[in-house]
Design an enzyme around this catalytic site. Sequence first.
Site, mmCIF file in Angstrom:
data_model
loop_
_atom_site.group_PDB
_atom_site.id
_atom_site.type_symbol
_atom_site.label_atom_id
_atom_site.label_comp_id
_atom_site.label_asym_id
_atom_site.label_seq_id
_atom_site.Cartn_x
_atom_site.Cartn_y
_atom_site.Cartn_z
ATOM 1 N N GLN A 251 34.839 -17.381 24.932
ATOM 2 C CA GLN A 251 34.177 -18.095 26.032
ATOM 3 C C GLN A 251 32.669 -17.890 25.918
ATOM 4 O O GLN A 251 32.217 -16.747 25.775
ATOM 5 C CB GLN A 251 34.683 -17.556 27.375
ATOM 6 C CG GLN A 251 36.134 -17.895 27.657
ATOM 7 C CD GLN A 251 36.330 -19.353 28.070
ATOM 8 O OE1 GLN A 251 35.389 -20.142 28.106
ATOM 9 N NE2 GLN A 251 37.562 -19.699 28.367
ATOM 10 N N CYS B 253 22.052 -30.644 28.341
ATOM 11 C CA CYS B 253 22.173 -30.527 29.803
ATOM 12 C C CYS B 253 22.309 -31.885 30.482
ATOM 13 O O CYS B 253 21.703 -32.860 30.063
ATOM 14 C CB CYS B 253 20.941 -29.827 30.371
ATOM 15 S SG CYS B 253 20.759 -28.142 29.786
ATOM 16 N N CYS C 272 39.401 -26.229 31.197
ATOM 17 C CA CYS C 272 38.021 -26.705 31.221
ATOM 18 C C CYS C 272 37.995 -28.216 31.463
ATOM 19 O O CYS C 272 36.944 -28.837 31.386
ATOM 20 C CB CYS C 272 37.317 -26.356 29.916
ATOM 21 S SG CYS C 272 38.164 -26.976 28.478
ATOM 22 N N TYR D 181 48.104 -20.473 24.674
ATOM 23 C CA TYR D 181 46.756 -20.861 24.237
ATOM 24 C C TYR D 181 45.823 -19.658 24.428
ATOM 25 O O TYR D 181 44.825 -19.737 25.135
ATOM 26 C CB TYR D 181 46.226 -22.062 25.034
ATOM 27 C CG TYR D 181 47.152 -23.243 25.108
ATOM 28 C CD1 TYR D 181 47.130 -24.224 24.127
ATOM 29 C CD2 TYR D 181 48.066 -23.366 26.151
ATOM 30 C CE1 TYR D 181 47.981 -25.313 24.196
ATOM 31 C CE2 TYR D 181 48.925 -24.447 26.230
ATOM 32 C CZ TYR D 181 48.882 -25.422 25.244
ATOM 33 O OH TYR D 181 49.722 -26.496 25.336
ATOM 34 N N CYS E 287 12.569 -28.521 31.411
ATOM 35 C CA CYS E 287 12.747 -28.515 29.955
ATOM 36 C C CYS E 287 12.158 -29.801 29.385
ATOM 37 O O CYS E 287 12.467 -30.893 29.863
ATOM 38 C CB CYS E 287 14.226 -28.422 29.607
ATOM 39 S SG CYS E 287 14.521 -28.621 27.842
ATOM 40 N N CYS F 243 15.512 -23.638 23.700
ATOM 41 C CA CYS F 243 16.518 -24.026 24.683
ATOM 42 C C CYS F 243 16.759 -22.887 25.670
ATOM 43 O O CYS F 243 16.985 -21.743 25.276
ATOM 44 C CB CYS F 243 17.814 -24.395 23.974
ATOM 45 S SG CYS F 243 19.155 -24.706 25.124
ATOM 46 N N ASP G 76 46.058 -21.904 29.205
ATOM 47 C CA ASP G 76 44.617 -22.184 29.115
ATOM 48 C C ASP G 76 44.400 -23.158 27.955
ATOM 49 O O ASP G 76 43.827 -22.803 26.932
ATOM 50 C CB ASP G 76 43.861 -20.855 28.893
ATOM 51 C CG ASP G 76 42.354 -21.025 28.884
ATOM 52 O OD1 ASP G 76 41.867 -22.140 29.155
ATOM 53 O OD2 ASP G 76 41.645 -20.043 28.601
ATOM 54 N N GLU H 225 49.136 -18.710 20.197
ATOM 55 C CA GLU H 225 47.910 -19.412 19.806
ATOM 56 C C GLU H 225 48.105 -20.016 18.419
ATOM 57 O O GLU H 225 48.777 -19.433 17.573
ATOM 58 C CB GLU H 225 46.753 -18.392 19.841
ATOM 59 C CG GLU H 225 45.537 -18.701 19.019
ATOM 60 C CD GLU H 225 44.732 -19.890 19.516
ATOM 61 O OE1 GLU H 225 44.509 -20.006 20.735
ATOM 62 O OE2 GLU H 225 44.320 -20.709 18.677
ATOM 63 N N CYS I 26 17.877 -34.408 24.479
ATOM 64 C CA CYS I 26 18.900 -33.691 23.706
ATOM 65 C C CYS I 26 20.225 -33.849 24.429
ATOM 66 O O CYS I 26 20.269 -34.173 25.605
ATOM 67 C CB CYS I 26 18.501 -32.224 23.518
ATOM 68 S SG CYS I 26 19.472 -31.037 24.423
#
Length: 451
Positions: A282, A81, A407, A311, A72, A158, A380, A332, A78
């Site tokens: 997601q 990544c 995450c 959540y 890339c 991208c 979550d 939530e 940017c």
Amino acid sequence: MLKKNDEIIVSVDGMTSEGNGVGRFEGMAVFIPFSAVGDVLKVHITKVQKTFAYGIIKEIITPSPDRIEADCPVFGKCGGCSFRHISYDAELSIKENIVKDAFKRIGKLDVPFEGILGCEERNFYRNKAQYPVAEIDGKAVCGFYSKRSHRVVPFVSCKLQPSVFEEILNFILSYINQNKIPAYDESAGKGILRHIYIRQGYHSKEVMVCFVVFKDIKARLLPLAEMICEKFSDVKSVVMNVNPMNTNVILGDKTEILLGSEEIFDLMCGNKIKLSPQSFYQINTAQAEKLYGIVRDYAELSGKETVMDLYCGAGTIGLSLAKNAAQIIGVEVIPEAIENAKENASENGISNAQFICGDAADIAQELARNGHAPDIIIVDPPRKGCEKETLDAILQMNPKKIIMVSCNSATAARDCAYLCESGYIPIKGRAVDLFPATEHVETVVLMSMVK
Ligand code: SAH
């Protein structure tokens, strides 16, 4: 002593959870973005603190065996990544270690990890992108912010997004430049077009285009909306979101339909899911389905269980389990997401799911006080993890199983450790790569009540 602007030789022997390589120099840790374990580098020091320093690569003296050619042109410029310069196997092994290390070091827990589930598609996996618009040399451009800044790096090709996003963006850019629709200038608080937000259902292929504007320019955008729908048959929704605030938050409160419908639909674990611009969804659908599949395996439902999904967003995890459970209770904080979750349940003929809007800690405490005793609780949470009150309420409800989905493995490890101090043991866990080429990784851990 190491000083700013020094040039030093460093061997990279580890990776941080932010995706930086780390080497040692005279007892100091030196963090180097876009390096790889095994690199020997000439490094230009950019910042020095008491026990660590930051540097950038000046020259690669000996490249790591993990290195590949980054594919890339804006990699490293940017803010997207972190890993396009190493093989996917190397990236997966870094991510697996980040997760395992968090549970060992932060959680002091011995979790039997079942490795990392890699993503079949390292590119084109994102179902959503929000491109900031800026003006450079009198021309509207869009792209991505460079890391920790609001400087737009112009780039529409991208690789993380489906290629139709690039086609739509180029079409829009040429129109707004011809028709002189001005980009919004954050620092001056002037101009109009802030972001172009595109979302596509992974299975349905339906596309939503959302113009985020500083002020209502419906009349100017209508002809463009018509041209977009004419040219791109998958576009089912073109909307305008007005955000008049001087803020980092992308979306404002008001969304208006320009053409088509207000939402698009996608399928998630076989359920039809309604997506409005605000709904959390997601961003890697195929891999999220596998993540939910692991949750389903860990839950081992017999059909008799009550499952609490804390959540829950638009309810996607709970709804994917509804057929195999007696009852689903989702909690939530975002009202629109709860509306989506309810509609998603009825749209899919699911009548054993109920959704409650409120703060997870408040609702969990209330449910615990009212004697709720779910068999399984799935959590979550966002990156900051669970509030202590939420964890205490979970403990009070005394479920047989707790499944942590997160995450952020650091806060997940902290929260799992808290639960394991009060009668739970970690049974197994798995890392799941939902975000190839970035430093982010998802974690699932099953905990069981000690008999
Ligand atoms: N389980 C969902 C969403 C996970 S993201 C999915 O897989 O799609 C985390 C969710 O937690 C978001 O929807 C966010 O709005 C919600 N959230 C954040 N803080 C919260 C809180 N204090 N109480 C309840 N929900 C919260």
